[in-house]
Design an enzyme around this catalytic site. Structure first.
Site, PDB file in Angstrom:
ATOM      1  N   SER A 134       0.796  -1.236   0.000  1.00 13.63           N
ATOM      2  CA  SER A 134       0.000   0.000   0.000  1.00 13.63           C
ATOM      3  C   SER A 134       0.826   1.282   0.000  1.00 13.63           C
ATOM      4  O   SER A 134       0.258   2.377  -0.018  1.00 13.63           O
ATOM      5  CB  SER A 134      -0.952   0.006   1.197  1.00 13.63           C
ATOM      6  OG  SER A 134      -2.005  -0.902   0.996  1.00 13.63           O
ATOM      7  N   LYS A 137      -0.136   3.701  -2.631  1.00 13.80           N
ATOM      8  CA  LYS A 137      -1.200   4.713  -2.508  1.00 13.80           C
ATOM      9  C   LYS A 137      -0.640   6.137  -2.439  1.00 13.80           C
ATOM     10  O   LYS A 137      -1.383   7.096  -2.677  1.00 13.80           O
ATOM     11  CB  LYS A 137      -2.070   4.420  -1.287  1.00 13.80           C
ATOM     12  CG  LYS A 137      -2.907   3.144  -1.415  1.00 13.80           C
ATOM     13  CD  LYS A 137      -3.813   2.968  -0.202  1.00 13.80           C
ATOM     14  CE  LYS A 137      -4.721   1.753  -0.319  1.00 13.80           C
ATOM     15  NZ  LYS A 137      -4.021   0.482  -0.148  1.00 13.80           N
ATOM     16  N   SER A 191      -5.556   3.370   4.722  1.00 10.90           N
ATOM     17  CA  SER A 191      -5.169   2.442   3.655  1.00 10.90           C
ATOM     18  C   SER A 191      -6.372   1.667   3.106  1.00 10.90           C
ATOM     19  O   SER A 191      -6.284   0.467   2.829  1.00 10.90           O
ATOM     20  CB  SER A 191      -4.099   1.470   4.154  1.00 10.90           C
ATOM     21  OG  SER A 191      -3.280   1.044   3.097  1.00 10.90           O
ATOM     22  N   LYS A 296       3.155   6.470   5.473  1.00 12.16           N
ATOM     23  CA  LYS A 296       2.317   5.457   4.807  1.00 12.16           C
ATOM     24  C   LYS A 296       2.807   4.078   5.207  1.00 12.16           C
ATOM     25  O   LYS A 296       4.008   3.806   5.235  1.00 12.16           O
ATOM     26  CB  LYS A 296       2.363   5.593   3.275  1.00 12.16           C
ATOM     27  CG  LYS A 296       1.338   4.697   2.585  1.00 12.16           C
ATOM     28  CD  LYS A 296      -0.068   5.192   2.823  1.00 12.16           C
ATOM     29  CE  LYS A 296      -1.123   4.158   2.463  1.00 12.16           C
ATOM     30  NZ  LYS A 296      -1.291   3.117   3.500  1.00 12.16           N
TER      31      LYS A 296
END
Length: 351
Positions: A134, A137, A191, A296
């Site tokens: 992820s 993203k 997420s 993140k």
């Protein structure tokens, strides 16, 4: 003495001394035979004793070597001095604390860089191309931010946004309607895969055009070892390297909305008839010890536990990249260990 002489050649003795009785000859042979056997046994026992000692010494040497090898692992890092060369150096055995820190990391890939002067503060397998889960993203958010689509537009979660690859769970049920800003918020902070997919699906040209934009942006940023095939990170074919991910962190740090959404502790939105509270997947956000600018997390089986951050340590802006960590909380523990290492080295440099 005569027995030894006779024993050297019994036949010759018998032929030249015919008047010697056969019993005498037999007595000489028997005496020599007993003496030879005793001597042979003594010699064999001596050889066995030496062999045992050699084996013991050899085993002791091997065990000692093994202990030394365990105690002094090879560690790669570079100097913290701003004027130092950024080539990899090997620690000498006189740096046990740094070696312990290296051995304590649970992440297979670790990279720390000072953003002011590009000095590499720490690295471990930093050139390897790995799945990034992820972390993808962040690129999704960058494409959305630079597309300047209206953030207030309502987007709806559809069956197309449901994860058919890994069957991951989501609290955004089919039919949930949120603004583009809310979708981006949840995709970055919590997420949410369905939110990220909905953002890409509503991009001009749909998913194919969005993925092309992701890869075009990666090339524009100089991310030569990075490739995307979808916007969520659920595919293990979304790959990058720590050095490339630092370039992505620099790019997204220029977007105030991404800074805000990735560092929010929690956010509440209306899902159906109820309001639901979503939390940040990075537990370090809630710690007063951290000053995080961009954050993140990510996880799929192939990528392991991942964490990327742009943060400040001792008033220095630092990028931290951790990939393929084992254990749910290990990436956060590694981040703390790396921060302590940077702080200690900074203090030493100031002395």
């Amino acid at each position: 003495m005569l027995a030894l002489v006779f024993g050297l050649n019994t036949n010759a003795y018998s032929s030249t001394n015919g008047n010697t009785s056969s019993s005498a000859t037999h007595h000489v042979k028997k005496k020599f035979s007993t003496h030879a056997k005793t001597k042979a046994k003594t010699k064999k026992a001596a050889h066995r004793t030496v062999a045992v000692r050699k084996t013991h010494v050899s085993r002791h040497h091997r065990h000692s070597s093994r202990r030394i090898a365990t105690r002094i692992p090879h560690v790669h890092r570079v100097a913290l001095s701003p004027s130092s060369d950024t080539s990899v150096q090997r620690y000498a055995p006189s740096h046990p604390e740094a070696q312990i820190k290296h051995a304590a990391l649970q992440s297979e890939v670790a990279y720390v860089q000072d953003m002011e002067n590009s000095t590499v503060l720490y690295q471990k397998n930093s050139d390897e191309v790995r799945p990034i889960a992820s972390i993808s993203k962040l690129m999704t958010a960058l494409i959305i931010a630079e597309a300047h689509q209206p953030l207030g537009d309502k987007l709806t979660i559809t069956e197309d946004d449901v994860d058919r690859l890994r069957h991951s769970r989501s609290r955004l049920t089919v039919g949930t309607e949120l603004s583009r800003a809310d979708m981006l918020h949840l995709a970055l902070m919590s997420s949410e895969n369905r939110a990220a997919h909905a953002l890409a699906r509503n991009y001009p040209g749909g998913i194919p055009a969005f993925v092309r934009a992701m890869n075009d942006k990666a090339r524009a940023l100089g991310m030569r070892q990075t490739h995307f095939i979808e916007p969520t990170g659920l595919s293990s074919s979304n790959v990058s390297t720590p050095r490339d991910l630092v370039k992505l962190l620099v790019a997204v740090s220029k977007q105030p909305l991404i800074h805000r959404f990735t560092t929010d502790d929690h956010y509440e939105v209306a899902v159906g008839r109820r309001r639901q509270l979503f939390n940040n997947t990075n537990r370090l956000i809630r710690s007063p010890d951290w000053d995080i600018q961009i954050s993140k997390t990510g996880f799929i089986n192939e990528a392991g536990e991942c964490l990327v951050m742009l943060t400040k340590i001792d008033r220095r802006e630092v990028a931290i990249i951790l990939l393929n960590s084992s254990g749910r909380y290990s990436r956060f523990g590694d981040a703390v260990r790396l921060r302590n290492l940077v702080e200690r080295e900074t203090n030493l440099a100031m002395m």
